[in-house]
Design a protein around this motif. Structure first.
Motif, PDB file in Angstrom:
ATOM      1  N   VAL A  82       0.741  -1.204  -0.009  1.00  0.00           N
ATOM      2  CA  VAL A  82       0.097   0.103  -0.048  1.00  0.00           C
ATOM      3  C   VAL A  82       1.106   1.361  -0.103  1.00  0.00           C
ATOM      4  CG1 VAL A  82      -1.709   1.211   1.137  1.00  0.00           C
ATOM      5  CG2 VAL A  82      -1.691  -1.276   1.420  1.00  0.00           C
ATOM      6  N   VAL A  83       0.585   1.962  -1.112  1.00  0.00           N
ATOM      7  CA  VAL A  83       1.606   3.240  -1.127  1.00  0.00           C
ATOM      8  C   VAL A  83       0.752   4.434  -1.249  1.00  0.00           C
ATOM      9  CG1 VAL A  83       3.311   1.862  -2.628  1.00  0.00           C
ATOM     10  CG2 VAL A  83       1.555   3.223  -3.588  1.00  0.00           C
ATOM     11  N   ASP A  84       1.354   5.730  -1.266  1.00  0.00           N
ATOM     12  CA  ASP A  84       0.811   6.829  -1.227  1.00  0.00           C
ATOM     13  C   ASP A  84      -0.043   7.051  -2.643  1.00  0.00           C
ATOM     14  OD1 ASP A  84       1.625   8.245   1.174  1.00  0.00           O
ATOM     15  OD2 ASP A  84       3.616   8.543   0.258  1.00  0.00           O
ATOM     16  N   ASN A  85      -1.083   7.958  -2.387  1.00  0.00           N
ATOM     17  CA  ASN A  85      -2.125   8.089  -3.515  1.00  0.00           C
ATOM     18  C   ASN A  85      -1.525   8.923  -4.408  1.00  0.00           C
ATOM     19  OD1 ASN A  85      -4.223   6.552  -2.276  1.00  0.00           O
ATOM     20  ND2 ASN A  85      -5.025   8.729  -1.248  1.00  0.00           N
ATOM     21  N   GLU A  86      -1.561   8.619  -5.677  1.00  0.00           N
ATOM     22  CA  GLU A  86      -1.170   9.505  -7.003  1.00  0.00           C
ATOM     23  C   GLU A  86      -2.197   9.652  -7.978  1.00  0.00           C
ATOM     24  OE1 GLU A  86       2.190   8.189  -8.991  1.00  0.00           O
ATOM     25  OE2 GLU A  86       3.209   9.864  -8.889  1.00  0.00           O
ATOM     26  N   ILE A  87      -2.377  10.879  -8.577  1.00  0.00           N
ATOM     27  CA  ILE A  87      -3.273  11.259  -9.458  1.00  0.00           C
ATOM     28  C   ILE A  87      -2.591  11.668 -10.663  1.00  0.00           C
ATOM     29  CG2 ILE A  87      -4.169  13.213  -8.405  1.00  0.00           C
ATOM     30  CD1 ILE A  87      -6.977  12.612  -9.690  1.00  0.00           C
ATOM     31  N   GLY A  88      -3.150  11.223 -11.903  1.00  0.00           N
ATOM     32  CA  GLY A  88      -2.336  12.073 -13.207  1.00  0.00           C
ATOM     33  C   GLY A  88      -3.217  12.730 -13.836  1.00  0.00           C
ATOM     34  N   TYR A 142     -12.796  17.857  -7.464  1.00  0.00           N
ATOM     35  CA  TYR A 142     -13.204  16.700  -6.456  1.00  0.00           C
ATOM     36  C   TYR A 142     -12.135  15.456  -6.406  1.00  0.00           C
ATOM     37  CZ  TYR A 142     -16.033  13.428  -3.992  1.00  0.00           C
ATOM     38  OH  TYR A 142     -16.420  12.465  -3.007  1.00  0.00           O
ATOM     39  N   MET A 143     -12.000  15.194  -7.506  1.00  0.00           N
ATOM     40  CA  MET A 143     -10.996  13.953  -7.745  1.00  0.00           C
ATOM     41  C   MET A 143      -9.566  14.255  -7.256  1.00  0.00           C
ATOM     42  SD  MET A 143     -11.833  12.883 -11.616  1.00  0.00           S
ATOM     43  CE  MET A 143     -10.384  11.774 -11.743  1.00  0.00           C
ATOM     44  N   LEU A 144      -9.265  15.744  -7.320  1.00  0.00           N
ATOM     45  CA  LEU A 144      -7.782  15.818  -6.705  1.00  0.00           C
ATOM     46  C   LEU A 144      -8.108  15.917  -5.122  1.00  0.00           C
ATOM     47  CD1 LEU A 144      -6.605  18.760  -8.936  1.00  0.00           C
ATOM     48  CD2 LEU A 144      -5.630  16.653  -8.611  1.00  0.00           C
ATOM     49  N   ASP A 145      -9.075  16.363  -4.403  1.00  0.00           N
ATOM     50  CA  ASP A 145      -9.273  16.760  -3.238  1.00  0.00           C
ATOM     51  C   ASP A 145      -9.592  15.298  -2.606  1.00  0.00           C
ATOM     52  OD1 ASP A 145      -9.901  18.055  -0.946  1.00  0.00           O
ATOM     53  OD2 ASP A 145     -11.935  17.374  -1.257  1.00  0.00           O
ATOM     54  N   ALA A 146     -10.277  14.223  -3.221  1.00  0.00           N
ATOM     55  CA  ALA A 146     -10.521  13.056  -2.762  1.00  0.00           C
ATOM     56  C   ALA A 146      -9.228  12.294  -2.658  1.00  0.00           C
ATOM     57  CB  ALA A 146     -11.494  12.249  -3.394  1.00  0.00           C
ATOM     58  N   VAL A 147      -8.458  12.033  -3.866  1.00  0.00           N
ATOM     59  CA  VAL A 147      -7.183  11.158  -3.926  1.00  0.00           C
ATOM     60  C   VAL A 147      -6.163  11.765  -2.959  1.00  0.00           C
ATOM     61  CG1 VAL A 147      -5.564  10.311  -5.356  1.00  0.00           C
ATOM     62  CG2 VAL A 147      -8.033  10.410  -6.132  1.00  0.00           C
ATOM     63  N   LEU A 148      -5.898  13.369  -2.868  1.00  0.00           N
ATOM     64  CA  LEU A 148      -4.859  13.619  -2.501  1.00  0.00           C
ATOM     65  C   LEU A 148      -5.163  14.263  -1.185  1.00  0.00           C
ATOM     66  CD1 LEU A 148      -3.708  15.831  -5.297  1.00  0.00           C
ATOM     67  CD2 LEU A 148      -2.674  13.536  -4.637  1.00  0.00           C
ATOM     68  N   GLY A 180      -3.034   2.298 -14.767  1.00  0.00           N
ATOM     69  CA  GLY A 180      -2.036   2.595 -15.720  1.00  0.00           C
ATOM     70  C   GLY A 180      -0.899   3.475 -15.413  1.00  0.00           C
ATOM     71  N   TYR A 181      -0.588   3.574 -14.168  1.00  0.00           N
ATOM     72  CA  TYR A 181       0.425   4.504 -13.744  1.00  0.00           C
ATOM     73  C   TYR A 181       1.284   3.987 -12.635  1.00  0.00           C
ATOM     74  CZ  TYR A 181      -3.245   6.639 -10.794  1.00  0.00           C
ATOM     75  OH  TYR A 181      -4.386   6.535  -9.870  1.00  0.00           O
ATOM     76  N   ASP A 182       1.705   2.476 -12.595  1.00  0.00           N
ATOM     77  CA  ASP A 182       2.438   1.926 -11.694  1.00  0.00           C
ATOM     78  C   ASP A 182       1.430   1.411 -10.444  1.00  0.00           C
ATOM     79  OD1 ASP A 182       5.307   3.911 -12.294  1.00  0.00           O
ATOM     80  OD2 ASP A 182       4.579   1.861 -13.083  1.00  0.00           O
ATOM     81  N   ILE A 183       0.248   2.229 -10.276  1.00  0.00           N
ATOM     82  CA  ILE A 183      -0.577   1.742  -9.046  1.00  0.00           C
ATOM     83  C   ILE A 183      -1.703   1.051  -9.645  1.00  0.00           C
ATOM     84  CG2 ILE A 183      -1.789   2.601  -7.276  1.00  0.00           C
ATOM     85  CD1 ILE A 183       0.516   4.669  -7.102  1.00  0.00           C
ATOM     86  N   GLU A 184      -2.125  -0.027  -9.456  1.00  0.00           N
ATOM     87  CA  GLU A 184      -3.295  -0.775  -9.933  1.00  0.00           C
ATOM     88  C   GLU A 184      -4.616  -0.475  -8.880  1.00  0.00           C
ATOM     89  OE1 GLU A 184      -2.285  -4.862 -10.335  1.00  0.00           O
ATOM     90  OE2 GLU A 184      -0.302  -4.343 -11.087  1.00  0.00           O
ATOM     91  N   GLY A 185      -5.663  -0.485  -9.369  1.00  0.00           N
ATOM     92  CA  GLY A 185      -6.976  -0.831  -8.428  1.00  0.00           C
ATOM     93  C   GLY A 185      -8.039   0.041  -9.077  1.00  0.00           C
ATOM     94  N   GLU A 186      -9.025   0.060  -8.385  1.00  0.00           N
ATOM     95  CA  GLU A 186     -10.267   0.867  -8.684  1.00  0.00           C
ATOM     96  C   GLU A 186     -10.492   1.800  -7.673  1.00  0.00           C
ATOM     97  OE1 GLU A 186     -13.696  -2.641  -7.640  1.00  0.00           O
ATOM     98  OE2 GLU A 186     -12.657  -2.320  -9.746  1.00  0.00           O
ATOM     99  N   THR A 187     -11.355   2.888  -7.940  1.00  0.00           N
ATOM    100  CA  THR A 187     -11.663   3.824  -7.018  1.00  0.00           C
ATOM    101  C   THR A 187     -12.587   3.057  -5.971  1.00  0.00           C
ATOM    102  OG1 THR A 187     -13.408   4.547  -8.386  1.00  0.00           O
ATOM    103  CG2 THR A 187     -11.131   5.729  -8.322  1.00  0.00           C
TER     104      THR A 187
END
Length: 243
Positions: A106-112, A191-197, A235-242
């Motif tokens: 489990v790693v830090d969240n990241e959003i592209g 909202y996506m930035l707020d939720a993920v970060l 597709g950015y080294d981190i797998e999963g679904e929201t």
């Protein structure tokens, strides 16, 4: 002779039954034994073959939880992160008695964000601007999966307006700090930035309009204008679904 043939037939019956029974059991195989999951996402590992009777031995339940979802042909292993760290999860097929060890991190969240329009020398069209939820609040710029710049970011609200600050070192070695007005961005992107970060921008959640996830960056102390599409896709080294 007939008695002898009948005797051999009776001997063959349990052998044939045993073979057909063995063939009924499937080998237990899964998509991967190593997975990296951001804290804001769920990991899913597809079971490629199995007998739909599984048990779980989670050695690090404080790091992540693991479930079996009986959807699909053979089921799926779903991993829900709890906190940063590494977890060892043993999955056993109780029919063929095969166990598989899964290593989950489990790693830090990241959003592209995908850069679509830009007049910036580093944030070029076709590249990516990534924001990471770590202690430093770091960002990176990539082109064709290669990091070309790194720095620190800040996303904040001031007097009902939203701003993004990027601090990084330019090619000439000088430090640069750029501030952008992102108030014209789609609510979905913010909202996506707020939720993920975990920025804490919004006190309440409201429904998002069905439009593109544009993050619009208008330079305040610079002449740059950048439009990106925020994405929480795989597709950015981190797998999963929201979640």
């Amino acid at each position: 002779m007939m008695k002898l043939s009948h005797f051999f037939f009776l001997i063959l019956i349990p052998v044939l039954y045993s073979c057909s029974s063995d063939e009924h059991y499937l080998d237990f195989t899964i998509e991967t034994q190593d997975i990296k999951i951001a804290k804001a996402f769920w990991g899913r590992i597809k079971i490629l073959s199995g007998n739909m009777d599984y048990s779980i031995n989670n050695l690090n339940s404080d790091i992540a939880e693991a479930y079996i979802y009986e959807d699909g042909e053979y089921g799926n292993i779903v991993i829900k992160p709890i906190q940063k760290g590494k977890a060892t999860i043993e999955i056993t097929d109780n029919i063929c008695h095969t166990s598989i060890i899964i290593k989950a991190e489990v790693v830090d969240n990241e959003i592209g964000t995908i850069i679509r329009e830009s007049n910036h020398p580093l944030l070029k069209e076709g590249g990516f601007l990534w924001f990471k939820e770590d202690e430093k609040r770091s960002f990176r710029i990539t082109v064709q999966d290669v990091d070309i710049a790194k720095g620190l970011y800040s996303i904040y609200k001031s007097e009902k307006k939203y701003y993004l600050s990027l601090a990084y070192k330019k090619d000439d070695g000088n430090e640069a700090t750029e501030v952008y007005d992102i108030g014209e961005s789609d609510y979905v992107a913010l909202y996506m930035l707020d939720a993920v970060l975990n920025l804490g921008l919004f006190e309440t959640t409201r429904s998002a309009p069905p439009k593109a996830h544009w993050l619009r960056m208008k330079g305040i102390n610079n002449e740059y204008n950048i439009n990106c599409i925020a994405s929480n896709d795989e597709g950015y080294d981190i797998e999963g679904e929201t979640r």
